[in-house]
Scaffold this motif. Structure first.
Motif, mmCIF file in Angstrom:
data_model
loop_
_atom_site.group_PDB
_atom_site.id
_atom_site.type_symbol
_atom_site.label_atom_id
_atom_site.label_comp_id
_atom_site.label_asym_id
_atom_site.label_seq_id
_atom_site.Cartn_x
_atom_site.Cartn_y
_atom_site.Cartn_z
ATOM 1 N N LEU A 28 0.861 -1.173 0.000
ATOM 2 C CA LEU A 28 0.000 0.000 0.000
ATOM 3 C C LEU A 28 0.902 1.228 0.000
ATOM 4 O O LEU A 28 1.759 1.368 0.871
ATOM 5 C CB LEU A 28 -0.897 0.028 1.236
ATOM 6 C CG LEU A 28 -2.077 -0.946 1.302
ATOM 7 C CD1 LEU A 28 -2.847 -0.733 2.605
ATOM 8 C CD2 LEU A 28 -3.003 -0.762 0.116
ATOM 9 N N THR A 29 0.701 2.107 -0.962
ATOM 10 C CA THR A 29 1.497 3.330 -1.050
ATOM 11 C C THR A 29 0.629 4.521 -0.684
ATOM 12 O O THR A 29 -0.451 4.713 -1.241
ATOM 13 C CB THR A 29 2.065 3.510 -2.469
ATOM 14 O OG1 THR A 29 2.910 2.391 -2.791
ATOM 15 C CG2 THR A 29 2.894 4.786 -2.551
ATOM 16 N N TYR A 30 1.123 5.329 0.262
ATOM 17 C CA TYR A 30 0.405 6.521 0.692
ATOM 18 C C TYR A 30 0.988 7.719 -0.047
ATOM 19 O O TYR A 30 2.138 8.087 0.154
ATOM 20 C CB TYR A 30 0.583 6.744 2.189
ATOM 21 C CG TYR A 30 -0.183 5.803 3.088
ATOM 22 C CD1 TYR A 30 -0.591 4.550 2.662
ATOM 23 C CD2 TYR A 30 -0.481 6.177 4.394
ATOM 24 C CE1 TYR A 30 -1.273 3.690 3.498
ATOM 25 C CE2 TYR A 30 -1.168 5.327 5.250
ATOM 26 C CZ TYR A 30 -1.569 4.082 4.790
ATOM 27 O OH TYR A 30 -2.250 3.235 5.622
ATOM 28 N N GLU A 31 0.188 8.327 -0.895
ATOM 29 C CA GLU A 31 0.654 9.485 -1.644
ATOM 30 C C GLU A 31 0.851 10.684 -0.717
ATOM 31 O O GLU A 31 0.031 10.962 0.152
ATOM 32 C CB GLU A 31 -0.341 9.839 -2.753
ATOM 33 C CG GLU A 31 -0.446 8.786 -3.839
ATOM 34 C CD GLU A 31 -1.354 9.219 -4.969
ATOM 35 O OE1 GLU A 31 -1.833 10.381 -4.936
ATOM 36 O OE2 GLU A 31 -1.579 8.409 -5.885
ATOM 37 N N GLY A 32 1.979 11.369 -0.888
ATOM 38 C CA GLY A 32 2.273 12.561 -0.116
ATOM 39 C C GLY A 32 2.862 12.304 1.255
ATOM 40 O O GLY A 32 3.219 13.250 1.961
ATOM 41 N N ALA A 33 2.998 11.039 1.650
ATOM 42 C CA ALA A 33 3.531 10.716 2.975
ATOM 43 C C ALA A 33 5.025 10.421 2.895
ATOM 44 O O ALA A 33 5.525 9.919 1.886
ATOM 45 C CB ALA A 33 2.796 9.520 3.573
ATOM 46 N N GLY A 34 5.725 10.717 3.992
ATOM 47 C CA GLY A 34 7.153 10.446 4.066
ATOM 48 C C GLY A 34 7.440 9.172 4.832
ATOM 49 O O GLY A 34 6.673 8.209 4.770
ATOM 50 N N HIS A 35 8.542 9.185 5.589
ATOM 51 C CA HIS A 35 8.950 7.974 6.296
ATOM 52 C C HIS A 35 8.064 7.688 7.510
ATOM 53 O O HIS A 35 7.781 6.526 7.823
ATOM 54 C CB HIS A 35 10.412 8.114 6.748
ATOM 55 C CG HIS A 35 10.956 6.891 7.399
ATOM 56 N ND1 HIS A 35 11.069 5.687 6.732
ATOM 57 C CD2 HIS A 35 11.409 6.673 8.667
ATOM 58 C CE1 HIS A 35 11.585 4.778 7.551
ATOM 59 N NE2 HIS A 35 11.784 5.345 8.731
ATOM 60 N N ALA A 36 7.633 8.724 8.208
ATOM 61 C CA ALA A 36 6.838 8.555 9.435
ATOM 62 C C ALA A 36 5.353 8.438 9.092
ATOM 63 O O ALA A 36 4.518 9.237 9.541
ATOM 64 C CB ALA A 36 7.083 9.707 10.391
#
Length: 269
Positions: free
Chosen positions: A239-247
């Motif tokens: 699952l890839t969260y767009e706009g999210a970084g490492h945390a």
């Protein structure tokens, strides 16, 4: 909001781990595993949002937060052994294991070695390997030069740029305070243990259902790093969260909890 209870578990002689517990007793047990220098507080945003279908546990690892600080025992295998002992101490027969950042290394070791205890594995921003990452080499150089007391400026600097979206200032302050509790030697031994280990080998033998969550703005974990996990763990999905970084779990706790709950509901417990 869910009520969080603070408890402690003796996992071996001289090592007692504080842990947070939340959710309904009848819910699916979910154990959260934090990364380098964090504590159970890393999962406070998730524990506060647990649905009735989940019962969460978040132990603080040895040397971190308010846990005991033995002189040694900071390899991924040591943390994994503590995690199994924690399951025994907390009387958790079988659980969904959620590892975040480097905490996912110990989580996947347990998933591979104790499949009878782990019904599912969720890896949130977890590296396949650290050996090929220049930023980690720079971190190691910085950490190996630390001495007590660890400067707040260093801790706060290490938290800069870990998110693609704003994080609540209160959470950032709490996590900085928690990281300042970690002695320099624990930073050093834990990171050295991760770098000396063959992290790709810890992906072998994982047969439990596995979900990988990654932020597409995570500068530490490129897409090919996460693909290495998908290639190594049969049936793992991403699952890839767009706009999210490492945390990811700090940036979008509601979505992370929802995805964990959906993943748990799709498994046969």
């Amino acid at each position: 909001m869910t009520v969080i209870s603070l408890k402690s578990a003796a996992v071996r002689e001289g090592v007692t781990l504080p842990y947070a517990e939340a959710g309904y007793p009848s819910g699916t047990p979910v154990v959260f595993v934090h990364g380098l220098a964090d504590s159970w507080w890393s999962f406070e945003p998730l524990l506060q949002r647990l649905p009735g279908s989940l019962h969460g546990y978040a132990p603080t690892q040895r040397g971190h937060g308010d846990a005991d600080r033995p002189p040694d025992g900071y390899t991924p295998e040591d943390f994994a052994a503590d995690l199994v002992a924690f399951l025994d101490a907390a009387k958790i027969d079988r659980c969904l294991l959620v590892g975040c950042s480097t905490g996912g290394v110990a989580a996947r070791i347990v998933a591979g070695s104790h499949p009878d205890r782990i019904s599912g594995l969720v890896l949130v921003g977890v590296p396949a390997t650290l050996a090929d990452k220049p930023a980690v080499a720079e971190l190691d150089e910085l950490v190996q030069g630390l001495s007590d007391p660890v400067p707040r400026a260093v801790v706060e600097g290490l938290m800069t740029g870990i998110a693609g979206r704003p994080i609540a200032p209160g959470l950032l302050k709490t996590m900085a305070d928690e990281r300042l509790k970690v002695p320099a030697r624990v930073w050093q031994q834990t990171l050295r243990g991760l770098l000396d280990a063959d992290l790709r080998a810890t992906l072998a033998g994982i047969l439990v259902p596995t979900l990988v969550i990654r932020g597409d703005q995570d500068d530490l974990l490129p897409r090919n790093d996460q693909q290495a996990i998908l290639d190594a763990v049969h049936g793992a999905r991403l699952l890839t969260y767009e706009g999210a970084g490492h945390a990811v779990h700090w940036e979008q706790p509601e979505r992370v909890v929802a995805d964990i709950a959906a993943f748990a509901a799709s498994r046969r417990w």
